[in-house]
Design a protein around this motif. Sequence first.
Motif, PDB file in Angstrom:
ATOM      1  N   ARG A  49       0.790  -1.230  -0.238  1.00 23.51           N
ATOM      2  CA  ARG A  49      -0.353  -0.110  -0.046  1.00 23.51           C
ATOM      3  C   ARG A  49       0.548   1.517  -0.172  1.00 23.51           C
ATOM      4  O   ARG A  49       0.590   2.189  -0.698  1.00 23.51           O
ATOM      5  CB  ARG A  49      -0.910  -0.014   1.435  1.00 23.51           C
ATOM      6  CG  ARG A  49      -2.026   0.917   1.394  1.00 23.51           C
ATOM      7  CD  ARG A  49      -2.524   0.896   2.279  1.00 23.51           C
ATOM      8  NE  ARG A  49      -3.574  -0.129   2.192  1.00 23.51           N
ATOM      9  CZ  ARG A  49      -4.002  -0.391   3.182  1.00 23.51           C
ATOM     10  NH1 ARG A  49      -3.219  -0.822   4.408  1.00 23.51           N
ATOM     11  NH2 ARG A  49      -4.776  -2.748   2.976  1.00 23.51           N
ATOM     12  N   VAL A 108      -2.065  -0.468  -5.272  1.00 28.24           N
ATOM     13  CA  VAL A 108      -3.225  -0.227  -4.807  1.00 28.24           C
ATOM     14  C   VAL A 108      -3.872  -0.841  -6.264  1.00 28.24           C
ATOM     15  O   VAL A 108      -4.059   0.019  -7.417  1.00 28.24           O
ATOM     16  CB  VAL A 108      -4.231   0.701  -3.789  1.00 28.24           C
ATOM     17  CG1 VAL A 108      -2.788   0.395  -3.088  1.00 28.24           C
ATOM     18  CG2 VAL A 108      -3.800   1.804  -4.844  1.00 28.24           C
ATOM     19  N   SER A 168      -2.374  -3.393  -7.849  1.00 24.02           N
ATOM     20  CA  SER A 168      -2.145  -4.076  -7.076  1.00 24.02           C
ATOM     21  C   SER A 168      -1.019  -5.285  -7.889  1.00 24.02           C
ATOM     22  O   SER A 168      -1.313  -6.109  -9.204  1.00 24.02           O
ATOM     23  CB  SER A 168      -3.732  -4.635  -6.488  1.00 24.02           C
ATOM     24  OG  SER A 168      -4.004  -4.649  -5.678  1.00 24.02           O
ATOM     25  N   SER A 208      -4.659  -4.328   9.340  1.00 24.67           N
ATOM     26  CA  SER A 208      -4.832  -3.369   8.166  1.00 24.67           C
ATOM     27  C   SER A 208      -6.053  -3.605   7.497  1.00 24.67           C
ATOM     28  O   SER A 208      -6.987  -4.686   8.557  1.00 24.67           O
ATOM     29  CB  SER A 208      -3.900  -4.430   7.636  1.00 24.67           C
ATOM     30  OG  SER A 208      -3.012  -4.593   7.481  1.00 24.67           O
ATOM     31  N   ASP A 209      -6.218  -2.496   6.677  1.00 26.23           N
ATOM     32  CA  ASP A 209      -7.771  -1.951   6.345  1.00 26.23           C
ATOM     33  C   ASP A 209      -8.361  -3.484   5.280  1.00 26.23           C
ATOM     34  O   ASP A 209      -7.532  -3.899   4.648  1.00 26.23           O
ATOM     35  CB  ASP A 209      -7.163  -0.752   5.998  1.00 26.23           C
ATOM     36  CG  ASP A 209      -6.983   0.491   6.579  1.00 26.23           C
ATOM     37  OD1 ASP A 209      -7.022   0.441   8.050  1.00 26.23           O
ATOM     38  OD2 ASP A 209      -6.654   1.343   5.654  1.00 26.23           O
ATOM     39  N   TYR A 225      -9.590  -5.336   2.701  1.00 29.26           N
ATOM     40  CA  TYR A 225      -9.719  -5.249   0.964  1.00 29.26           C
ATOM     41  C   TYR A 225     -11.372  -4.963   0.892  1.00 29.26           C
ATOM     42  O   TYR A 225     -12.180  -6.037   1.369  1.00 29.26           O
ATOM     43  CB  TYR A 225      -8.988  -6.612   0.581  1.00 29.26           C
ATOM     44  CG  TYR A 225      -9.632  -7.146  -1.109  1.00 29.26           C
ATOM     45  CD1 TYR A 225      -9.123  -5.734  -1.622  1.00 29.26           C
ATOM     46  CD2 TYR A 225     -10.556  -7.471  -1.057  1.00 29.26           C
ATOM     47  CE1 TYR A 225      -9.624  -5.734  -2.749  1.00 29.26           C
ATOM     48  CE2 TYR A 225     -10.538  -7.645  -2.500  1.00 29.26           C
ATOM     49  CZ  TYR A 225     -10.485  -6.970  -3.068  1.00 29.26           C
ATOM     50  OH  TYR A 225     -11.205  -7.658  -5.062  1.00 29.26           O
ATOM     51  N   ASP A 261     -12.827  -0.530  -3.673  1.00 29.98           N
ATOM     52  CA  ASP A 261     -12.371   0.533  -3.039  1.00 29.98           C
ATOM     53  C   ASP A 261     -10.536   0.833  -3.456  1.00 29.98           C
ATOM     54  O   ASP A 261     -10.573   0.054  -3.888  1.00 29.98           O
ATOM     55  CB  ASP A 261     -11.594   0.035  -1.352  1.00 29.98           C
ATOM     56  CG  ASP A 261     -12.874   0.621   0.030  1.00 29.98           C
ATOM     57  OD1 ASP A 261     -12.699   0.257   0.607  1.00 29.98           O
ATOM     58  OD2 ASP A 261     -14.001   1.893  -1.015  1.00 29.98           O
ATOM     59  N   ALA A 306      -7.802  -0.180  -2.953  1.00 25.55           N
ATOM     60  CA  ALA A 306      -7.067  -1.152  -1.934  1.00 25.55           C
ATOM     61  C   ALA A 306      -6.197  -1.978  -2.507  1.00 25.55           C
ATOM     62  O   ALA A 306      -6.634  -1.921  -4.044  1.00 25.55           O
ATOM     63  CB  ALA A 306      -7.884  -1.807  -0.615  1.00 25.55           C
TER      64      ALA A 306
END
Length: 182
Positions: A73, A78, A83, A114-115, A117, A121, A123
Amino acid sequence: GTVVFLHGLLGSGKNLRMPAKRLTQAHPHLTALLLDMRGHGTTSALNTLGIQNDTHRVHTLQSCADDVIQTVRQLGLVGPVESPVGVVGHSFGGRTALQYVHTLLHPDDGSSTSDPYHPEDDAVHPPYATFILDAVPGQAHESVARVVDTVSTISMPVGSKKELVSQLVGTYGVDEPTALWM
């Protein structure tokens, strides 16, 4: 696309230079990202690339997978196009790769710091391919735990490889071939 390479225990990203080089030569549209896992290579502190240095953080496969996600990230890898398209993990890196993919595919199981997925988003998205070298899923063999426990009790820095081998064999009862490998 980018392929992430994760090394084994006691290694560094440099260990996987040759397979990464061969992959990118055979497939020029790919780039290789060779990461040093936490506490290995150049990551003696977790503040590399802005990752918070929290010395009280538990060292687990999940925390290692979270480190990979945070690093990817931070590098801006992302979204559906940028990604990483693949992840290659050797030994401990293979187990971390499996956890990385699991975390990205099952973000809401509560195991990750982690945030999560979410496909909509911008992400980190799950890779298209995962390659595991010299690792098996499931519980690690007791000898692996013994090596990890032994290594974690050795005072640092070690003067030389010869001194380390002598200490591993004499003090900790590690067989000489394993000590030389370490």
